[in-house]
Design a protein around this motif. Structure first.
Motif, PDB file in Angstrom:
ATOM      1  N   LEU A  78       1.967   5.741   3.191  1.00  0.00           N
ATOM      2  CA  LEU A  78       1.979   4.881   3.593  1.00  0.00           C
ATOM      3  C   LEU A  78       0.717   4.295   4.580  1.00  0.00           C
ATOM      4  CD1 LEU A  78       5.056   2.906   4.280  1.00  0.00           C
ATOM      5  CD2 LEU A  78       3.060   3.387   6.274  1.00  0.00           C
ATOM      6  N   ASN A  79       0.512   5.335   5.055  1.00  0.00           N
ATOM      7  CA  ASN A  79      -0.539   5.694   6.040  1.00  0.00           C
ATOM      8  C   ASN A  79      -2.084   5.062   5.454  1.00  0.00           C
ATOM      9  OD1 ASN A  79       0.672   5.810   8.313  1.00  0.00           O
ATOM     10  ND2 ASN A  79       1.210   8.046   8.475  1.00  0.00           N
ATOM     11  N   ASN A  81      -2.096   3.713   2.679  1.00  0.00           N
ATOM     12  CA  ASN A  81      -2.405   2.500   2.176  1.00  0.00           C
ATOM     13  C   ASN A  81      -1.799   0.873   3.063  1.00  0.00           C
ATOM     14  OD1 ASN A  81      -2.194   3.371  -0.643  1.00  0.00           O
ATOM     15  ND2 ASN A  81       0.409   2.516  -1.034  1.00  0.00           N
ATOM     16  N   TYR A  82      -1.600   1.377   4.036  1.00  0.00           N
ATOM     17  CA  TYR A  82      -2.485   0.539   5.707  1.00  0.00           C
ATOM     18  C   TYR A  82      -3.133   0.413   5.375  1.00  0.00           C
ATOM     19  CZ  TYR A  82      -1.546  -1.528   9.807  1.00  0.00           C
ATOM     20  OH  TYR A  82      -1.616  -2.197  10.784  1.00  0.00           O
ATOM     21  N   ARG A  83      -4.006   1.788   5.444  1.00  0.00           N
ATOM     22  CA  ARG A  83      -5.529   1.531   6.351  1.00  0.00           C
ATOM     23  C   ARG A  83      -6.062   1.375   5.332  1.00  0.00           C
ATOM     24  NH1 ARG A  83      -4.051   6.231   8.020  1.00  0.00           N
ATOM     25  NH2 ARG A  83      -4.821   7.672   6.176  1.00  0.00           N
ATOM     26  N   ARG A  85      -5.065  -1.280   2.690  1.00  0.00           N
ATOM     27  CA  ARG A  85      -4.417  -2.625   3.401  1.00  0.00           C
ATOM     28  C   ARG A  85      -5.365  -3.561   4.315  1.00  0.00           C
ATOM     29  NH1 ARG A  85      -3.317  -6.577  -0.231  1.00  0.00           N
ATOM     30  NH2 ARG A  85      -1.597  -4.513  -1.277  1.00  0.00           N
ATOM     31  N   MET A  86      -5.173  -2.576   5.479  1.00  0.00           N
ATOM     32  CA  MET A  86      -6.005  -3.984   7.567  1.00  0.00           C
ATOM     33  C   MET A  86      -7.724  -3.490   6.677  1.00  0.00           C
ATOM     34  SD  MET A  86      -5.727  -4.683  10.174  1.00  0.00           S
ATOM     35  CE  MET A  86      -4.099  -4.219  10.209  1.00  0.00           C
ATOM     36  N   LEU A 110      -1.044  -8.020   9.657  1.00  0.00           N
ATOM     37  CA  LEU A 110      -0.474  -6.715   8.703  1.00  0.00           C
ATOM     38  C   LEU A 110       0.010  -6.756   9.470  1.00  0.00           C
ATOM     39  CD1 LEU A 110       0.010  -5.229   5.716  1.00  0.00           C
ATOM     40  CD2 LEU A 110      -2.965  -4.950   6.417  1.00  0.00           C
ATOM     41  N   ARG A 111      -0.896  -6.027  11.117  1.00  0.00           N
ATOM     42  CA  ARG A 111      -0.336  -5.494  11.897  1.00  0.00           C
ATOM     43  C   ARG A 111       1.164  -5.265  11.946  1.00  0.00           C
ATOM     44  NH1 ARG A 111      -3.130  -6.926  16.627  1.00  0.00           N
ATOM     45  NH2 ARG A 111      -1.021  -8.235  16.948  1.00  0.00           N
ATOM     46  N   GLN A 114       3.217  -4.904   9.714  1.00  0.00           N
ATOM     47  CA  GLN A 114       4.065  -3.664  10.212  1.00  0.00           C
ATOM     48  C   GLN A 114       4.818  -2.719  11.503  1.00  0.00           C
ATOM     49  OE1 GLN A 114       4.039  -1.314   7.189  1.00  0.00           O
ATOM     50  NE2 GLN A 114       3.989   0.394   8.117  1.00  0.00           N
ATOM     51  N   GLN A 153       7.828   0.904   1.296  1.00  0.00           N
ATOM     52  CA  GLN A 153       7.103   0.708   2.202  1.00  0.00           C
ATOM     53  C   GLN A 153       5.462   0.424   1.490  1.00  0.00           C
ATOM     54  OE1 GLN A 153       7.205  -2.607   3.474  1.00  0.00           O
ATOM     55  NE2 GLN A 153       5.953  -2.433   5.453  1.00  0.00           N
ATOM     56  N   LEU A 157       2.599  -1.707   0.589  1.00  0.00           N
ATOM     57  CA  LEU A 157       0.715  -1.882   1.030  1.00  0.00           C
ATOM     58  C   LEU A 157       0.554  -1.291  -0.569  1.00  0.00           C
ATOM     59  CD1 LEU A 157       1.867  -0.389   3.840  1.00  0.00           C
ATOM     60  CD2 LEU A 157       1.083  -2.643   3.877  1.00  0.00           C
TER      61      LEU A 157
END
Length: 161
Positions: A78-79, A81-83, A85-86, A110-111, A114, A153, A157
């Motif tokens: 998740l972390n 994929n979040y990075r 995506r950011m 996005l932030r 999340q 999630q 992401l």
């Protein structure tokens, strides 16, 4: 929130230390072979299930350790994929600022999404725990909920639209 939940799950088990056999292999192998989102989603819980079927994994303590092991796997994904995506969102914001500065910022959205998702996940899993009425199954039920929702999630992401 994970540390207190794991502590509660571990307290529910016997005081003597138990060996737990956990590996991410089943989940990682499943993901590597899955193409469709539904197939990837079906990978959630595989490693925890294998762990719980092994010696020591069937106790409340063991279940907690197995579920937390896979939760850690999904949290890492998740972390990651979040990075990623950011990075995409910030790049899109930079491009949009040149031509349409009035557009909402993707990185901010996005932030905010999340953060709201984390609040929702935690509340949903607290509700899951509440259904156990203080019983020893509440800890593993909470961890299973956290694992499932975090996995979903992470996949969302990481998906391409």
């Amino acid at each position: 929130m994970r540390a207190p939940l794991l502590a509660l799950a571990l307290l529910a088990g016997p005081a003597a230390a138990q060996d737990i056999t956990y590996s991410d292999n089943a989940t990682a192998t499943c993901l590597a072979g899955a193409e469709e989102f539904a197939d990837k989603r079906a990978c959630i819980g595989l490693s925890a299930n294998f762990c719980m079927e092994a010696p020591g994994g069937y106790s409340t303590y063991g279940m907690g350790g197995c579920l937390d092991g896979e939760l850690t796997f999904w949290d890492g994904l998740l972390n990651e994929n979040y990075r990623a995506r950011m990075v995409q969102a910030k790049s899109a914001d930079k491009d949009a600022a040149m031509y349409q500065p009035e557009l909402p910022k993707q990185a901010e959205a996005l932030r905010d999404m999340q953060r709201a998702w984390i609040t929702f996940r935690d509340a949903a899993c607290d509700y899951e725990r509440s259904q156990w009425g203080g019983g020893t199954g509440g800890g593993p039920a909470t961890l299973m909920c956290l694992m499932r929702m975090t996995g979903e999630q992470a996949l969302l992401l990481g998906s391409t639209y």
